[in-house]
Design an enzyme around this catalytic site. Structure first.
Site, PDB file in Angstrom:
ATOM      1  N   THR A 161       0.847  -1.199   0.000  1.00 50.10           N
ATOM      2  CA  THR A 161       0.000   0.000   0.000  1.00 50.10           C
ATOM      3  C   THR A 161       0.882   1.249   0.000  1.00 50.10           C
ATOM      4  O   THR A 161       2.001   1.209   0.520  1.00 50.10           O
ATOM      5  CB  THR A 161      -0.867  -0.035   1.273  1.00 50.10           C
ATOM      6  N   ARG A 189     -14.920  -5.998  -0.057  1.00 47.40           N
ATOM      7  CA  ARG A 189     -14.267  -5.737   1.236  1.00 47.40           C
ATOM      8  C   ARG A 189     -13.576  -4.362   1.199  1.00 47.40           C
ATOM      9  O   ARG A 189     -12.923  -4.000   0.221  1.00 47.40           O
ATOM     10  CB  ARG A 189     -13.252  -6.837   1.516  1.00 47.40           C
ATOM     11  N   VAL A 190     -13.727  -3.602   2.276  1.00 50.68           N
ATOM     12  CA  VAL A 190     -13.048  -2.307   2.394  1.00 50.68           C
ATOM     13  C   VAL A 190     -12.093  -2.373   3.572  1.00 50.68           C
ATOM     14  O   VAL A 190     -12.493  -2.786   4.667  1.00 50.68           O
ATOM     15  CB  VAL A 190     -14.063  -1.164   2.586  1.00 50.68           C
ATOM     16  N   GLY A 191     -10.852  -1.976   3.350  1.00 51.97           N
ATOM     17  CA  GLY A 191      -9.854  -1.977   4.420  1.00 51.97           C
ATOM     18  C   GLY A 191      -9.804  -0.639   5.131  1.00 51.97           C
ATOM     19  O   GLY A 191     -10.711   0.190   5.025  1.00 51.97           O
ATOM     20  N   ASP A 192      -8.718  -0.431   5.848  1.00 55.57           N
ATOM     21  CA  ASP A 192      -8.540   0.821   6.605  1.00 55.57           C
ATOM     22  C   ASP A 192      -8.180   2.001   5.704  1.00 55.57           C
ATOM     23  O   ASP A 192      -8.444   3.162   6.051  1.00 55.57           O
ATOM     24  CB  ASP A 192      -7.404   0.647   7.615  1.00 55.57           C
ATOM     25  N   THR A 211      -0.376   1.584   6.844  1.00 57.74           N
ATOM     26  CA  THR A 211      -0.424   0.376   6.037  1.00 57.74           C
ATOM     27  C   THR A 211      -0.398  -0.805   6.987  1.00 57.74           C
ATOM     28  O   THR A 211       0.074  -0.688   8.110  1.00 57.74           O
ATOM     29  CB  THR A 211       0.765   0.333   5.044  1.00 57.74           C
ATOM     30  N   GLY A 212      -0.923  -1.930   6.531  1.00 54.34           N
ATOM     31  CA  GLY A 212      -0.935  -3.114   7.379  1.00 54.34           C
ATOM     32  C   GLY A 212      -2.245  -3.851   7.275  1.00 54.34           C
ATOM     33  O   GLY A 212      -3.006  -3.650   6.321  1.00 54.34           O
ATOM     34  N   GLY A 214      -5.716  -4.357   7.502  1.00 50.83           N
ATOM     35  CA  GLY A 214      -6.774  -3.360   7.579  1.00 50.83           C
ATOM     36  C   GLY A 214      -7.776  -3.597   8.691  1.00 50.83           C
ATOM     37  O   GLY A 214      -8.165  -2.658   9.391  1.00 50.83           O
TER      38      GLY A 214
HETATM   39  N1  ASP Z   1      -4.098  -1.674   4.816  1.00 56.76           N
HETATM   40  C1  ASP Z   1      -4.413  -2.287   3.549  1.00 56.76           C
HETATM   41  C2  ASP Z   1      -5.719  -3.021   3.658  1.00 56.76           C
HETATM   42  O1  ASP Z   1      -5.953  -3.707   4.635  1.00 56.76           O
HETATM   43  C3  ASP Z   1      -3.371  -3.216   3.047  1.00 56.76           C
HETATM   44  C4  ASP Z   1      -1.933  -2.805   3.211  1.00 56.76           C
HETATM   45  O2  ASP Z   1      -1.635  -1.817   3.844  1.00 56.76           O
HETATM   46  O3  ASP Z   1      -1.066  -3.487   2.680  1.00 56.76           O
HETATM   47  O4  ASP Z   1      -6.480  -2.975   2.732  1.00 56.76           O
END
Ligand code: ASP
Length: 298
Positions: A161, A189-192, A211-212, A214
């Site tokens: 990300t 699906r929606v992440g953070d 990032t990480g 979500g």
């Molecule tokens: N945070 C992002 C998500 O969960 C993915 C990522 O940061 O790699 O969609």
């Protein structure tokens, strides 16, 4: 008066042979944003430009080269926030646009709606003349391969990300984040990343992009936690460390953040093997880039 910019390219494990690509990608994004900042451009333009560059770089999980969902398709999430006014724009699960961050920016500028998803987001992009593309154009052979190799049953781990926080010499801050989300995520699906207060936040004191994993970042409202820590008066690097520490104590998975305050001070922390990032401010002779945090700043 200081101006500054910091970008990240996510948490993917960086093998030695790819380390240069990650650093160069982040440095190019810093330069793209810096060029605008140094010409007196707006902090939003700088953050958008930096993220657009990373969206086009297929090494990163945003725009072209994004991770594929369970159906093998690309659905993109992105958001941008203006710290001075607290205006924000976000799109989620959008398909067939080259630069989701620019759709988010247009939505922010349009003034009322903060977030659009899926078909509604794409329709808005079309109306605003944001560059559309074939869905297939966003899919690279490398991502097809990763999709084929990944287990069907589970959503993958965090990847590359991208995000940016910028500060201009008027003391205005903007934050932006863009992603393809997690490999083999459920369609829809929606992440953070596009959620204000989770994957990014900016106000008059500072900004952050994350990032990480979500789901875990959402449950911690991690971006707003970082801003709350900044408002206690600590250095951005201490705020970053403390937030990532709290994350590790309370929820599973990985997370990483970049932080910038209105004095041009940087912070970053990650609970993962790697995080790609680069930064520059008007007091530094040249931009620096890393693929993991090597030493504390504060
Ligand atoms: N945070 C992002 C998500 O969960 C993915 C990522 O940061 O790699 O969609």
């Amino acid at each position: 008066v200081i101006s500054a910019i910091i970008v990240h390219g996510g948490l993917a494990k960086v093998p030695p042979e790819k380390s240069d690509g990650y650093r160069q990608g982040c440095l190019a994004a810093v330069r793209a944003g810096w060029e605008l900042l140094s010409k007196g451009g707006s902090v939003l333009d700088a953050a958008e430009a930096a993220v657009r560059l990373l969206e086009d770089d297929s090494l990163f999980n945003a725009g072209r080269g994004a991770s594929l969902n369970a159906d093998g398709e690309v659905e993109l999430d992105a958001a941008i926030m203006d710290g001075a006014t607290l205006r924000a724009g976000a799109v989620a699960a959008i398909r067939g646009v080259r630069h989701p961050i620019s759709v988010a920016r247009k939505l922010m500028e349009s003034g009322k709606t903060v977030m659009l998803v899926a078909d509604g987001a794409r329709r808005f992009a079309l109306e605003q003349n944001v560059e559309l593309c074939e869905s297939d154009w966003l899919i690279t052979d490398e991502q097809k391969q990763e999709w084929a190799n990944a287990s069907r049953a589970v959503q993958g781990s965090s990847k590359d990300t991208v995000g940016c926080v910028a500060l201009d010499s008027d003391g205005r801050i903007a934050a932006a984040t863009s992603t393809g989300g997690l490999l083999r995520k459920l369609p829809g699906r929606v992440g953070d990343s596009p959620l204000i207060g989770c994957g990014l936040y900016a106000d008059s004191l500072g900004g952050t992009s994350l990032t990480g994993d979500g789901e875990s970042i959402i449950r911690m409202a991690l971006a707003s936690r970082i801003l709350a820590l900044l408002h206690t008066g600590v250095h951005p690097d201490s705020a970053a460390d403390a937030a990532i520490q709290q994350f590790g104590e309370k929820v599973p998975g990985e997370a990483g953040c970049i932080v910038l305050d209105s004095r041009g001070r940087f912070g970053f922390a990650h609970r993962s093997q790697n995080m790609a990032y680069a930064y520059l401010n008007s007091e530094m002779p040249a931009a620096l880039a890393f693929t993991r945090k090597e030493a504390p700043l504060a």
